[in-house]
Enzyme design. Structure first.
Site, PDB file in Angstrom:
ATOM      1  N   ARG A 115      41.164  56.054  36.954  1.00  0.00           N
ATOM      2  CA  ARG A 115      41.873  54.776  37.084  1.00  0.00           C
ATOM      3  C   ARG A 115      40.863  53.629  37.127  1.00  0.00           C
ATOM      4  NH1 ARG A 115      45.912  56.227  42.078  1.00  0.00           N
ATOM      5  NH2 ARG A 115      43.900  56.503  43.109  1.00  0.00           N
ATOM      6  N   ASP A 144      35.157  62.021  39.464  1.00  0.00           N
ATOM      7  CA  ASP A 144      35.542  63.385  39.095  1.00  0.00           C
ATOM      8  C   ASP A 144      36.029  63.370  37.654  1.00  0.00           C
ATOM      9  OD1 ASP A 144      36.038  66.095  39.388  1.00  0.00           O
ATOM     10  OD2 ASP A 144      38.090  65.780  40.060  1.00  0.00           O
ATOM     11  N   HIS A 187      36.137  67.973  44.411  1.00  0.00           N
ATOM     12  CA  HIS A 187      35.409  66.711  44.268  1.00  0.00           C
ATOM     13  C   HIS A 187      34.915  66.213  45.625  1.00  0.00           C
ATOM     14  CE1 HIS A 187      35.455  62.209  42.985  1.00  0.00           C
ATOM     15  NE2 HIS A 187      34.238  62.707  42.963  1.00  0.00           N
ATOM     16  N   ASP A 209      39.811  55.162  45.370  1.00  0.00           N
ATOM     17  CA  ASP A 209      39.732  54.082  44.386  1.00  0.00           C
ATOM     18  C   ASP A 209      41.000  53.232  44.311  1.00  0.00           C
ATOM     19  OD1 ASP A 209      41.443  55.892  43.245  1.00  0.00           O
ATOM     20  OD2 ASP A 209      40.461  55.951  41.291  1.00  0.00           O
ATOM     21  N   ASP A 210      41.820  53.290  45.354  1.00  0.00           N
ATOM     22  CA  ASP A 210      43.031  52.456  45.389  1.00  0.00           C
ATOM     23  C   ASP A 210      43.158  51.778  46.751  1.00  0.00           C
ATOM     24  OD1 ASP A 210      43.566  54.687  46.899  1.00  0.00           O
ATOM     25  OD2 ASP A 210      45.340  55.320  45.782  1.00  0.00           O
ATOM     26  N   ASP A 286      43.150  67.399  53.261  1.00  0.00           N
ATOM     27  CA  ASP A 286      43.557  66.515  54.356  1.00  0.00           C
ATOM     28  C   ASP A 286      44.518  67.220  55.317  1.00  0.00           C
ATOM     29  OD1 ASP A 286      45.337  66.569  52.252  1.00  0.00           O
ATOM     30  OD2 ASP A 286      45.863  64.454  52.351  1.00  0.00           O
ATOM     31  N   SER A 317      49.775  62.093  44.338  1.00  0.00           N
ATOM     32  CA  SER A 317      50.969  62.297  45.161  1.00  0.00           C
ATOM     33  C   SER A 317      52.201  61.648  44.554  1.00  0.00           C
ATOM     34  CB  SER A 317      50.746  61.750  46.574  1.00  0.00           C
ATOM     35  OG  SER A 317      50.463  60.365  46.519  1.00  0.00           O
TER      36      SER A 317
END
Length: 447
Positions: A115, A144, A187, A209-210, A286, A317
């Site tokens: 992204r 990744d 990753h 990255d968000d 997680d 997700s």
């Protein structure tokens, strides 16, 4: 005739002896060849082990070479960045400050994949505040996959180190599972191994990255980093509160211990990584960190008001919870002088438990709640406590207020000792288990 028969027997006997001698010779030769083959196989195995060891050693050395090249590039970028700062100081007529070597507080890594537009937004947000503390918080992007536009975007920013994880799709445990969760776990292990094991950092802050960060993001992590050094009951610091939506928060200085791993902008130590890395999961890393078997009774620190904001509507997700729980998140915009707070003392388990128990004791108990629970809470107009007796009961209460209902391994999101706290019209609401009093070690019979 008898003579002929006797001669034939002699010849048969001679032939039998010759045959036996020949068989013995063949057996001896075969044995020698078998021994030679065994030696050859053993030698080949030794060669294979040596070859594997050399390949592993080569991979480690190659990783170090890549790390050194990245470090060289990072230093060159930092030099260019410092040159720009010096130019800006001179242009404004200010004296250029003297630079003093600073030990890093933590490396910061942004996890990226495919992204580039998201990565651009995240990097601009992070660099807005990181440039002033670059010595304390070296910044990296770990990508990744091979997408060139992501790589080009990461390398287009001055002062940002770059790492790339290239590996094929891993197998999934069950048919129909989303392979992305397996790739993400690999990753993460790669990036953390690079920063802890290869580059030798003592702490690492993980972003995705968000995310955008709050103005005091780095001050917050610098102030809380010492907690990880002195309090071994805390294994990570998070900048996130799952119930951090605007309607549930108000105090930018409030911090909590939590039995539930928040993620989404968090810091861990090399010591914790050394514990996790040998048993790192294949997927769902997680949720694995949220297991009691992984946590081992230890906690995480989280703020009341988030220091990160997640804008990732599209991702692995698939936007789960995005509009209900992520869009309304409050990102801190108030300056907090974290250095003026004795966080180590405030968040020490015994003192934190005592203060939390005191606040709950002072809260107004609300019993026999019904469908008009929100009106009942507003009529009290002060801190309240509500006891829940089961997961189903908790979920019905959470649903009424609009906070997270989800549990993981018997623990509600954000909870500590079974206590979930959030704001309602500025006042605190404590949802507590019947045994939370004992769990806090508080003896007075207050709830």
């Amino acid at each position: 005739m008898a003579l002929l028969e006797c001669g034939a027997r002699v010849w048969l006997l001679v032939a039998a002896v010759m045959f036996l001698l020949l068989q013995a010779r063949l057996f001896s030769v075969q044995t020698k060849y078998a021994d030679r083959i065994a030696l050859a196989v053993e030698g080949e195995n030794k060669c294979s082990h040596s070859k594997k060891a050399l390949i592993d050693q080569f991979s480690v050395q190659q990783g170090r070479i890549v790390a050194l090249e990245d470090e060289k590039e990072r230093l060159e970028n930092k030099n260019a960045q410092l040159s720009l700062l010096v130019r800006d100081y001179r242009r404004m007529g200010k004296e250029v400050p003297k630079l003093v070597g600073t030990k890093p507080v933590a490396a910061v890594v942004i996890m990226a994949c495919n992204r580039p537009d998201y990565l651009d937004r995240t990097l601009n947000s992070v660099l807005k505040y990181q440039r002033l503390v670059a010595e304390k918080f070296p910044l990296f992007v770990s990508q990744d996959g091979p997408m060139e536009s992501v790589k080009a975007k990461a390398k287009s920013f001055v002062g940002v180190g770059y790492m790339q994880h290239l590996e094929g799709d891993p197998p999934t445990r069950n048919p129909g599972e989303i392979v992305a969760y397996y790739k993400i776990a690999r990753h993460y292990k790669f990036a953390l191994s690079q920063l802890f094991d290869i580059r030798g950092f003592e702490k690492v802050i993980i972003l995705e990255d968000d995310m955008e960060i709050a103005p005091d993001f780095f001050d917050y992590f610098e102030a809380t980093s010492s907690i990880l050094d002195c309090d071994k009951s805390v294994v990570a610091i998070s900048s996130w509160n799952d119930n951090g939506q605007k309607q549930f928060v108000s105090d930018p200085t409030a911090l909590y211990r939590s039995d539930f791993f928040p993620g989404l902008g968090w810091m861990l130590t090399r010591e914790f990584w050394d514990e996790l890395s040998p048993i790192w999961p294949e997927a769902y890393w997680d949720d694995w960190l949220r297991l009691n078997s992984t946590r081992k009774g230890r906690q995480f620190i989280r703020p009341e008001i988030c220091r990160t904001y997640n804008f990732g509507e599209h991702g692995s997700s698939m936007g789960q919870f995005y509009y209900k729980y992520l869009v309304p998140i409050k990102l801190n915009d108030v300056h907090v002088d974290w250095k003026s707070y004795d966080l180590e003392s405030m968040l020490k388990e015994e003192k934190f438990n005592k203060e939390l128990a005191r606040r709950i004791a002072l809260a107004t108990p609300l019993n026999n709640v019904d469908e008009n629970i929100l009106k009942m809470v507003e009529n009290v107009n002060r801190d309240i406590r509500i006891v829940y007796n089961s997961q189903m009961h908790f979920e019905s209460l959470a649903r009424a207020f609009g906070v997270f209902e989800e549990w993981k391994d018997g623990i509600p999101r954000t909870s500590y000792k079974g206590i979930v706290v959030f704001r309602w019209k500025g006042n605190r609401v404590f949802l507590v288990r019947p045994d939370s009093r004992e769990a806090l070690g508080y003896n007075a019979d207050v709830f």
